[in-house]
Write an enzyme that holds these catalytic residues in place. Sequence first.
Site, PDB file in Angstrom:
ATOM      1  N   CYS B 128       0.839  -1.178   0.000  1.00 24.61           N
ATOM      2  CA  CYS B 128       0.000   0.000   0.000  1.00 24.61           C
ATOM      3  C   CYS B 128       0.883   1.240   0.000  1.00 24.61           C
ATOM      4  O   CYS B 128       1.683   1.454   0.901  1.00 24.61           O
ATOM      5  CB  CYS B 128      -0.935   0.043   1.186  1.00 24.61           C
ATOM      6  SG  CYS B 128      -2.143   1.340   0.966  1.00 24.61           S
ATOM      7  N   ILE B 189      -3.159  -7.225  -8.979  1.00 23.96           N
ATOM      8  CA  ILE B 189      -2.218  -6.220  -8.531  1.00 23.96           C
ATOM      9  C   ILE B 189      -2.880  -5.307  -7.499  1.00 23.96           C
ATOM     10  O   ILE B 189      -4.089  -5.103  -7.513  1.00 23.96           O
ATOM     11  CB  ILE B 189      -1.706  -5.345  -9.712  1.00 23.96           C
ATOM     12  CG1 ILE B 189      -2.861  -4.649 -10.428  1.00 23.96           C
ATOM     13  CG2 ILE B 189      -0.893  -6.190 -10.667  1.00 23.96           C
ATOM     14  CD1 ILE B 189      -2.418  -3.648 -11.506  1.00 23.96           C
TER      15      ILE B 189
END
Lengths: 258, 300
Positions: B128, B189
């Site tokens: 992230c 992804i």
Amino acid sequence: MAQKRKVTATVVSQRQIGGQIYDLWLETKLAKNAHPGQFVAVYPRGESMLLPRPISICETDKGKNMLRLVYRVAGKGTAEFSTCKAGDRLEVLGVLGNGFPVDKAKGKRAFLMGGGIGIPPMLELAKAMDEKKQILLGYRNKDLFLEEDLARYGDVYVATEDGSVGTGGNVMDIIKAYALHADVIMACGPMPMLRAVKEYAAQNGIEAYISLEERMACGVGACLGCVCRTTKTDAHSHVHNARICTEGPVFEAGEVDL
Amino acid sequence: MNTAVNIAGVTFQNPVMTASGTFGSGMEYSDFVDLNRLGAVVTKGVANVPWEGNPTPRVAEVYGGMLNAIGLQNPGIDVFIERDLAFLKKYDTKVIVNVCGKTVEDYLEVVERLSDTDVSMLEINVSCPNVKEGAIAFGQKAESLYDITSQIKKKAKQPVIMKLSPNVTDITEMARAAEAAGADALSMINTITGMKIDIHRRKFVLANRTGGMSGPAVKPVAVRMVYQTAQAVKIPIIGMGGIGNAEDAIEFLLAGASAVAVGAMNFVNPYTTVEVVEGIEAYMRQYGIENVTDLIGGVM
């Protein structure tokens, strides 16, 4: 809480009622369960635009399954909605959020305060409240909208920023100009107005409920995009954030940090 | 017709999952879809302690997609186990918990807290790009990805999925590092880092300036990366990136994914997940495919 659904609504009518302000009536079963201060999310039809646009419910006609949305064209999505004609279809997610706590105004003198595009939800709210209402509306200039609709449900006071109609200034200036008093406030409008309402309510020991807005994605509490800061730890998030789409859009003014 | 898939010893009734962060804990979409119909619910990332996340605006629309910079706001593992896992237990679907952290120790704490729960798998968010802690995400350097994967594997009681970031020069290098460190599966992804500028105000649209891009516009990138990675590793891949219907999902399966996840398109159509399940079944009937696994890597 009624189940949330995504439905296809039919445009019954649409007309322009101000500079960039449009008045749209939709036929949809969502109208049945709508409460004042709740909102729907309307999907643009162009595939390049994915996210639904949150729009507050202005009025319902539950007998006819009709929902009235009064919105301002603010970008490509709302510009697309503004071209809709009677008979067109729109995908709508709703009904969303928690509205104004109408019960909290029982037997009290109330201010209903709307600023700009925060005015529309005041109409359904005014219709739902039996108490005597003082309806304070703030506009930029003489392009007023919905003031005649609202006048049927209470005493309407108008302020304009340029002073062209009513009190010069904003809704707070109306309170001063007429020395008005209330025991409870319901408000929706731009952030500076809501801050002023919150401060006024706190200083005068008045209960106030304010409706907030923020950029949204899902509209149903999943993405955590549309949070506002809370004064205490929020029961759902366990941090100082509440979801405007789910815990809101209406909050008790003391609960939120503006 | 058999729609079941097996990933690292866990059998899923069908290959359709939710992408972490787009489906809350499942509760938020239970008005719209029967969670029992899903292969798995992948929950929003959870850390060892509550995280406040980023300031708003946190989301923005872009052409054919969206940007988000939520900053992994989450209530922490204790509330998650008590409330969200308890809710999901009522459903006959597998639960995959997405785990995030700021340090390896944070991740390990969450992994250990989940060890005596009945979640099926763990998905580790090492990519992230929104939280600014640390110089670079764990998933953007092969060495650090190898390190965190092997440390988590030592502690984890459930099979471990490493969720790969596309924001790297060569995603197959990351995939090989995760596989070498013992990862049981990959998901990919995660979002592609993007930016949007309001030209009238001359300001960044997102408070965080950058955000992760998702939605249909990223799908071709995701399909390409899944295909390349499937050629590079033996462990199964859960494919995601802009999936909005069964056709999109089947593309990922043919590219080499063993399962798929629906992300941003849940926001566009809250019924997407179940429609993908039904659409895959219709495709299998149309082409006389007995096992959905026959589609995996089936591109010629």
